[in-house]
Design a protein around this motif. Structure first.
Motif, PDB file in Angstrom:
ATOM      1  N   ALA A   1       8.787 -15.607 -47.197  1.00 31.50           N
ATOM      2  CA  ALA A   1       8.407 -16.604 -48.200  1.00 31.50           C
ATOM      3  C   ALA A   1       9.120 -17.923 -47.930  1.00 31.50           C
ATOM      4  O   ALA A   1       8.526 -19.015 -48.038  1.00 31.50           O
ATOM      5  CB  ALA A   1       8.737 -16.092 -49.591  1.00 31.50           C
ATOM      6  N   ALA A   2      10.393 -17.813 -47.577  1.00 28.40           N
ATOM      7  CA  ALA A   2      11.167 -19.047 -47.315  1.00 28.40           C
ATOM      8  C   ALA A   2      10.616 -19.767 -46.093  1.00 28.40           C
ATOM      9  O   ALA A   2      10.516 -21.006 -46.084  1.00 28.40           O
ATOM     10  CB  ALA A   2      12.632 -18.684 -47.102  1.00 28.40           C
TER      11      ALA A   2
ATOM     12  N   LEU B   1       7.455 -21.475 -47.051  1.00 29.08           N
ATOM     13  CA  LEU B   1       7.774 -22.674 -47.833  1.00 29.08           C
ATOM     14  C   LEU B   1       8.221 -23.810 -46.916  1.00 29.08           C
ATOM     15  O   LEU B   1       7.778 -24.971 -47.057  1.00 29.08           O
ATOM     16  CB  LEU B   1       8.873 -22.340 -48.849  1.00 29.08           C
ATOM     17  N   SER B   2       9.081 -23.463 -45.956  1.00 27.40           N
ATOM     18  CA  SER B   2       9.571 -24.486 -45.015  1.00 27.40           C
ATOM     19  C   SER B   2       8.409 -25.067 -44.222  1.00 27.40           C
ATOM     20  O   SER B   2       8.314 -26.297 -44.042  1.00 27.40           O
ATOM     21  CB  SER B   2      10.582 -23.882 -44.048  1.00 27.40           C
TER      22      SER B   2
ATOM     23  N   THR C   1       5.313 -25.172 -45.069  1.00 25.32           N
ATOM     24  CA  THR C   1       4.487 -26.012 -45.952  1.00 25.32           C
ATOM     25  C   THR C   1       5.110 -27.402 -46.102  1.00 25.32           C
ATOM     26  O   THR C   1       4.410 -28.421 -46.068  1.00 25.32           O
ATOM     27  CB  THR C   1       4.363 -25.336 -47.344  1.00 25.32           C
TER      28      THR C   1
ATOM     29  N   VAL D   1      17.618 -21.689 -49.424  1.00 21.72           N
ATOM     30  CA  VAL D   1      16.367 -22.451 -49.603  1.00 21.72           C
ATOM     31  C   VAL D   1      16.590 -23.621 -50.566  1.00 21.72           C
ATOM     32  O   VAL D   1      16.163 -24.747 -50.302  1.00 21.72           O
ATOM     33  CB  VAL D   1      15.248 -21.520 -50.127  1.00 21.72           C
TER      34      VAL D   1
ATOM     35  N   THR E   1      15.502 -26.535 -45.135  1.00 21.82           N
ATOM     36  CA  THR E   1      15.071 -25.370 -45.927  1.00 21.82           C
ATOM     37  C   THR E   1      15.017 -24.142 -45.026  1.00 21.82           C
ATOM     38  O   THR E   1      15.518 -23.063 -45.381  1.00 21.82           O
ATOM     39  CB  THR E   1      13.679 -25.639 -46.533  1.00 21.82           C
TER      40      THR E   1
END
Lengths: 317, 166
Positions: free
Chosen positions: A19-20, A23-24, A26, B55, B73
Motif C-alpha cells: 500500500a505504501a 501511495l508513493s 501515485t 509513510v 514516502t
C-alpha cells in the motif's frame, strides 16, 4: 471507520508495504502543478505556524553572533582610528616644524615634550633633549605657535623650559603695526599683559605682538600674541594692554630649540605704512572709482536687402 | 490516540529535520531524525506502525520538496518495513541494537535520496557516502543514544497507549 482500522497489518506486513509503495507511486506520477499545490498546502498548514517564531529566534541568534563580531571589529577600528589621528597630528606638526626650519637661518633642534610640571598655572616643560644634544641653559625654545620660553636647566637627556607664562618671565615685545615697544609678561600666570607702554602710544585691539630682540635674550620675530583689550587709567603713566597669547601649552607636543645660527636684524622702530590697512583699501577704492560711459549698439535689427545674386553676377567680370 | 501519537512523532521528526537540524550541524554533517523515529517505532511497535510512521514522515518531507514527491514516502515505507523485519532477529530492547539499526537506516535513506534525485552512478554514491553519509550516520547514532531512551518511553507509555499491533 473500518478503513482506518489498521488491524489488517497484523496478518501481513507485505500488504502495508505494498500500500505504501502504491501511495508513493501515485504521488510520483502526480502532475507537477498538483505536487506543488499539495506541498504548499501541507507545509503551509502544519509547519508554517511554527516556522515563523523559529525563524525569528534564528534571526535573533544570528544577530547576537553578528553583534559580537561587529563589536570586536568596532573596537579594533576605533583603536586604528585613534592611531591614525595621532599619526596625522604628528605629521602636521612635523611638516610645520620642517617649514619653520626651512624659513629660518637658525640652527634648530627638534625636541618632544616629555612632561609638564604638575601645577595648574604656568607649568614648566620637560623636553627629551638635554646636554647630550648640546642644549644648555639660556637657549630659546619656540614652537609652530610662537615663542615658548627659555631653557633653565639641562640634564644629560632632558631639559627644563621656563615658558613665557611663568611669573618670572619677561619678553621684550614690539607691536608689529605701530612699532611700539613694551614688555610681554603674565600676572601670576592668569593673564598676559603688554606692559610699559606709554599712555599716548598707538596700540589697538587686534595688533600683533612679537618678540623685539631688543632685550638681548629672545631674537626678533617670534610670535607672542594679539592685543585683546586696551585700557587707560589716568592715574598711571602706562596703558593697560591685555594680550591673547598665541601659545597654548596644551596644543603643542613638539618644540624647537635655537642652538645657534644667525638671528634676524633688529626691527625698525618707526612705523611702516602697512599696505593693506582699511584706510589704504578705502583710498584704493576711491581712486579706482571712475564713472564709466557705456556706449551700446542699438539692439533692434535692421533688415538689409539680399545682395548675394548681384555679387554673383558681377564676379565673372 | 495511538495514531495521533505516531503522527505527532512523524511531524516532530520532519519539523526538527527541516528547521532545527541546521543548528546542530557539525562540519556540515546533519543528524537524521526521521531515521531515528522510524527505526525506533518499528523496533518498538512493529513493522506496521514502522511503515505508517515512515509513510507519514516521508510524505511530510516530500511536501518540502514537491518536485520529487513520493521519493521520501517510499524511502520511509521501505525503512519502516526493513527495521520492523529486523525486530525478530535482533535484541530489539538493547540500545546498541537500536542505534545500529538507526545508523543503517540513515544510510538506506541517503541511498534513496541520492538516486531519487538523479545523483549519478554507484561510484558517486560511495563518494558521497564517504564524505557525508558515514559521518551523518555516526552523528545520528550519537544523538540517538541521548534521545532514543526518552522517545521509547514516550512511545511505550502504559495506559491508553495500546500499540502492540504485531
Amino acid at each position: 471507520m473500518r478503513l482506518l482500522n489498521f488491524r489488517f497489518l497484523k496478518k501481513t506486513d507485505w500488504a502495508s508495504l505494498g500500500a505504501a509503495v502504491i501511495l508513493s507511486a501515485t504521488l510520483m506520477i502526480l502532475p507537477q502543478g498538483a505536487k506543488l499545490w499539495l506541498g504548499q498546502k501541507v507545509v503551509g498548514t502544519i509547519f508554517a505556524p511554527l516556522e515563523w517564531p523559529l525563524s525569528r529566534a534564528r534571526s535573533l541568534m544570528a544577530s547576537w553572533k553578528e553583534n559580537a563580531v561587529l563589536k570586536d571589529q568596532l573596537a579594533k577600528l576605533n583603536l586604528e582610528h585613534a592611531g591614525l589621528l595621532e599619526a596625522a597630528r604628528q605629521n602636521a606638526g612635523l611638516r610645520q616644524a620642517l617649514e619653520l626650519k626651512k624659513l629660518s637661518s637658525w640652527n634648530l633642534v627638534t625636541a618632544q615634550i616629555a612632561g609638564r610640571e604638575p601645577v595648574l598655572l604656568s607649568p614648566d616643560l620637560l623636553i627629551d633633549k638635554g646636554a647630550g644634544d648640546s642644549l644648555e641653559p639660556g637657549l630659546v625654545v619656540l614652537s609652530t605657535l610662537g615663542l615658548v620660553g627659555l631653557i633653565t636647566s639641562a640634564d644629560k637627556k632632558q631639559s627644563t623650559v621656563q615658558t613665557v607664562f611663568s611669573p618670572d618671565s619677561r619678553v621684550s615685545a614690539i607691536d608689529l603695526r605701530s612699532r611700539v615697544l613694551g614688555i610681554f609678561r603674565t600676572t601670576a600666570g592668569m593673564s598676559c599683559l603688554f606692559d610699559r607702554v606709554p599712555l599716548r602710544a598707538d596700540v589697538a585691539p587686534g595688533d600683533t605682538l612679537v618678540s623685539s630682540g631688543y632685550g638681548g635674550v629672545f631674537p626678533y620675530g617670534l610670535m607672542l600674541g594679539v592685543v585683546e583689550k586696551v585700557g587707560m587709567d589716568k592715574r598711571k603713566l602706562v596703558l593697560d594692554v591685555e594680550v591673547r597669547p598665541a601659545l597654548d601649552l596644551n596644543r603643542i607636543n613638539q618644540v624647537l630649540v635655537i642652538r645657534g645660527g644667525q638671528d634676524p636684524a633688529l626691527p625698525l622702530l618707526t612705523p611702516v605704512p602697512v599696505p593693506d590697512t582699511s584706510a589704504v583699501r578705502a583710498a584704493k577704492r576711491k581712486r579706482s572709482y571712475q564713472p564709466q560711459v557705456i556706449i551700446r549698439a542699438p539692439e533692434f535689427r535692421i533688415e538689409l536687402p539680399d545682395t548675394t545674386p548681384l555679387q554673383l553676377e558681377k564676379s565673372p567680370q | 490516540m495511538r495514531y495521533l501519537k505516531l503522527f505527532l512523532l512523524a511531524w516532530l521528526a520532519v519539523f526538527v529535520q527541516s528547521s532545527l537540524s541546521g543548528l546542530l550541524s557539525v562540519w556540515g554533517l546533519l543528524p537524521d531524525f526521521m531515521a531515528m523515529i522510524i527505526g525506533l517505532t518499528a523496533l518498538t511497535l512493529g513493522t506496521g506502525p514502522g511503515i505508517l510512521t515512515g509513510v507519514m514522515a516521508g510524505f511530510m518531507a516530500d511536501c518540502y520538496h514537491p518536485s520529487t514527491m513520493g521519493l521520501f514516502t517510499l524511502s520511509g515505507a521501505v525503512s519502516g518495513y526493513w527495521a520492523g523485519s529486523l525486530r525478530e532477529r535482533i535484541y530489539k530492547d538493547q540500545l546498541s541494537s537500536q542505534l545500529l539499526t538507526v545508523g543503517l537506516l540513515s544510510l538506506v535513506r541517503q541511498l534513496f535520496e541520492y538516486w531519487g534525485r538523479g545523483g549519478g552512478g554507484p561510484g558517486g554514491y560511495f563518494s558521497v557516502l564517504l564524505r557525508f553519509g558515514l559521518g551523518s550516520a555516526l552523528f545520528t547514532v550519537l544523538l540517538g543514544a541521548l534521545l532514543m531512551p526518552q522517545m521509547k518511553h514516550f512511545l511505550s507509555r502504559p495506559g491508553k497507549t495500546k500499540l502492540s499491533l504485531t
